[in-house]
Motif scaffolding. Structure first.
Motif, PDB file in Angstrom:
ATOM      1  N   THR A  17       0.879  -1.306   0.011  1.00  0.00           N
ATOM      2  CA  THR A  17      -0.269   0.092  -0.166  1.00  0.00           C
ATOM      3  C   THR A  17       0.777   1.141   0.056  1.00  0.00           C
ATOM      4  O   THR A  17       0.185   2.332   0.268  1.00  0.00           O
ATOM      5  CB  THR A  17      -1.034   0.041   1.240  1.00  0.00           C
ATOM      6  N   TYR A  19       2.530   4.473  -1.330  1.00  0.00           N
ATOM      7  CA  TYR A  19       2.289   5.276  -2.345  1.00  0.00           C
ATOM      8  C   TYR A  19       3.686   5.574  -3.343  1.00  0.00           C
ATOM      9  O   TYR A  19       4.618   5.898  -2.820  1.00  0.00           O
ATOM     10  CB  TYR A  19       1.977   6.819  -1.862  1.00  0.00           C
ATOM     11  N   ARG A  59      -1.399   7.447   5.192  1.00  0.00           N
ATOM     12  CA  ARG A  59      -2.209   6.562   4.597  1.00  0.00           C
ATOM     13  C   ARG A  59      -3.258   6.093   5.776  1.00  0.00           C
ATOM     14  O   ARG A  59      -2.903   6.000   6.889  1.00  0.00           O
ATOM     15  CB  ARG A  59      -1.567   5.161   4.213  1.00  0.00           C
ATOM     16  N   ILE A  61      -5.736   3.135   5.843  1.00  0.00           N
ATOM     17  CA  ILE A  61      -5.974   1.741   5.504  1.00  0.00           C
ATOM     18  C   ILE A  61      -7.033   0.909   5.916  1.00  0.00           C
ATOM     19  O   ILE A  61      -7.182   0.812   7.094  1.00  0.00           O
ATOM     20  CB  ILE A  61      -4.635   0.711   5.524  1.00  0.00           C
ATOM     21  N   VAL A 113      -7.500   2.014   0.346  1.00  0.00           N
ATOM     22  CA  VAL A 113      -6.334   2.936   1.023  1.00  0.00           C
ATOM     23  C   VAL A 113      -6.556   4.426   0.629  1.00  0.00           C
ATOM     24  O   VAL A 113      -6.570   4.610  -0.434  1.00  0.00           O
ATOM     25  CB  VAL A 113      -4.941   2.589   0.710  1.00  0.00           C
ATOM     26  N   PHE A 147      -7.576  -2.592  -2.983  1.00  0.00           N
ATOM     27  CA  PHE A 147      -6.781  -4.144  -3.399  1.00  0.00           C
ATOM     28  C   PHE A 147      -7.789  -5.079  -3.349  1.00  0.00           C
ATOM     29  O   PHE A 147      -7.898  -5.773  -2.337  1.00  0.00           O
ATOM     30  CB  PHE A 147      -5.764  -4.036  -2.546  1.00  0.00           C
ATOM     31  N   TRP A 150      -6.222  -8.863  -2.209  1.00  0.00           N
ATOM     32  CA  TRP A 150      -5.136  -8.552  -1.119  1.00  0.00           C
ATOM     33  C   TRP A 150      -5.097  -9.774  -0.190  1.00  0.00           C
ATOM     34  O   TRP A 150      -3.837 -10.333   0.365  1.00  0.00           O
ATOM     35  CB  TRP A 150      -5.761  -7.689  -0.186  1.00  0.00           C
ATOM     36  N   ARG A 165       4.216  -3.456  -7.151  1.00  0.00           N
ATOM     37  CA  ARG A 165       4.130  -2.092  -7.128  1.00  0.00           C
ATOM     38  C   ARG A 165       4.589  -0.766  -7.951  1.00  0.00           C
ATOM     39  O   ARG A 165       4.032  -0.072  -8.561  1.00  0.00           O
ATOM     40  CB  ARG A 165       4.455  -1.422  -5.635  1.00  0.00           C
ATOM     41  N   GLN A 170      -0.779  -1.058  -8.653  1.00  0.00           N
ATOM     42  CA  GLN A 170      -1.806  -0.531  -7.741  1.00  0.00           C
ATOM     43  C   GLN A 170      -3.151  -0.114  -8.466  1.00  0.00           C
ATOM     44  O   GLN A 170      -2.800   0.426  -9.573  1.00  0.00           O
ATOM     45  CB  GLN A 170      -1.343   0.538  -6.778  1.00  0.00           C
TER      46      GLN A 170
END
Length: 264
Positions: A17, A19, A59, A61, A113, A147, A150, A165, A170
């Motif tokens: 997750t 960025y 973040r 989440i 997120v 996600f 996940w 990523r 993402q």
């Protein structure tokens, strides 16, 4: 620790997750860090311009079981139910109350997120541009990612996650979904600076982009008090579906033009 995420999962979740970096609108010269006359190609569709706020990337989440975690750009700082949270940059203190109001957001068994810029207070050298009060903070939502895979992804090895990523794996929501999420979550978004415009209206040269910055964003639009300095960081350009995204920062253009002897 939340019931859904085990301690074993945390490292994978953190990496999953994080960025990604936003590229500069004009390419950076690897020799001196200046800007080259090579703009990002936005195709022939529409573009959205938003203020890039100078704070700390944060973040929230949201997990499918209704719980949440908080993180900076690099690390997780708090899981709902923890007695102690990492105090780094005030992220947990400022965003925990915000996250508690977001747990009712429907996530359809996804991990969602919300990426926010937390600014003001004593965050970085530019905090004084937004507030004269070291106890005043603000936050702005600038991206949301989902996600759906996940459960399987938390089983991936660290190298696989990083490769996925960094390769753009993402899934970020588009402009309309972002706006809808912001309303449902009660979060202010990064200021939209212009109506949607076509990519061919974007400046091509370094000098012309600097002029656009001055014309469109002469001062920040996220003041926390009227005694702040008000100098903005820059603009983020994106297509409505977020397939193309790039940033234009004042400091990059001013440094480049000064080096060329053309700063204004």
């Amino acid at each position: 620790m939340t019931a859904l995420i085990t301690e074993r999962d945390l490292r994978a979740l953190n990496s999953l997750t994080k960025y990604p970096s936003i590229p500069t609108y004009h390419a950076l010269d690897p020799k001196n860090g200046g800007l080259l006359e090579a703009p990002t190609d936005f195709g022939d569709g529409t573009v959205i311009a938003t203020e890039k706020v100078d704070g700390t990337n944060s973040r929230i989440i949201l997990l499918p079981d209704g719980t949440f975690l908080l993180g900076s750009r690099e690390e997780l700082l708090y899981a709902q139910g923890d007695l102690i949270g990492n105090p780094a940059l005030g992220i947990v203190e400022q965003l925990k109350p915000v996250a508690k109001t977001m747990t009712a957001v429907e996530n359809f068994n996804l991990i969602i997120v919300a990426y926010l810029e937390l600014y003001g207070g004593k965050i970085g050298g530019q905090a004084k541009q937004y507030t004269s009060d070291p106890a005043a903070f603000g936050w702005r939502l600038f991206d949301v990612a989902t996600f759906p895979q996940w459960p399987a992804q938390l089983e991936w090895q660290s190298q696989q996650i990083a490769s996925w990523r960094d390769g753009g794996g993402q899934s970020f929501v588009g402009e309309d979904e972002l706006a809808k999420f912001a309303v449902e979550a009660g979060l202010p978004v990064a200021p939209r600076l212009l109506d949607e415009f076509y990519a061919d209206a974007l400046p091509r040269s370094v000098g012309d982009m600097h002029s656009m910055l001055v014309d469109v964003l002469p001062e920040t639009r996220v003041w926390l008090d009227d005694k702040a300095g008000g100098r903005p960081e820059g603009i983020v350009f994106r297509t409505p579906d977020r397939k193309v995204i790039a940033k234009a920062r004042y400091q990059d253009y001013e440094r480049t033009l000064k080096r060329r002897g053309g700063a204004r």
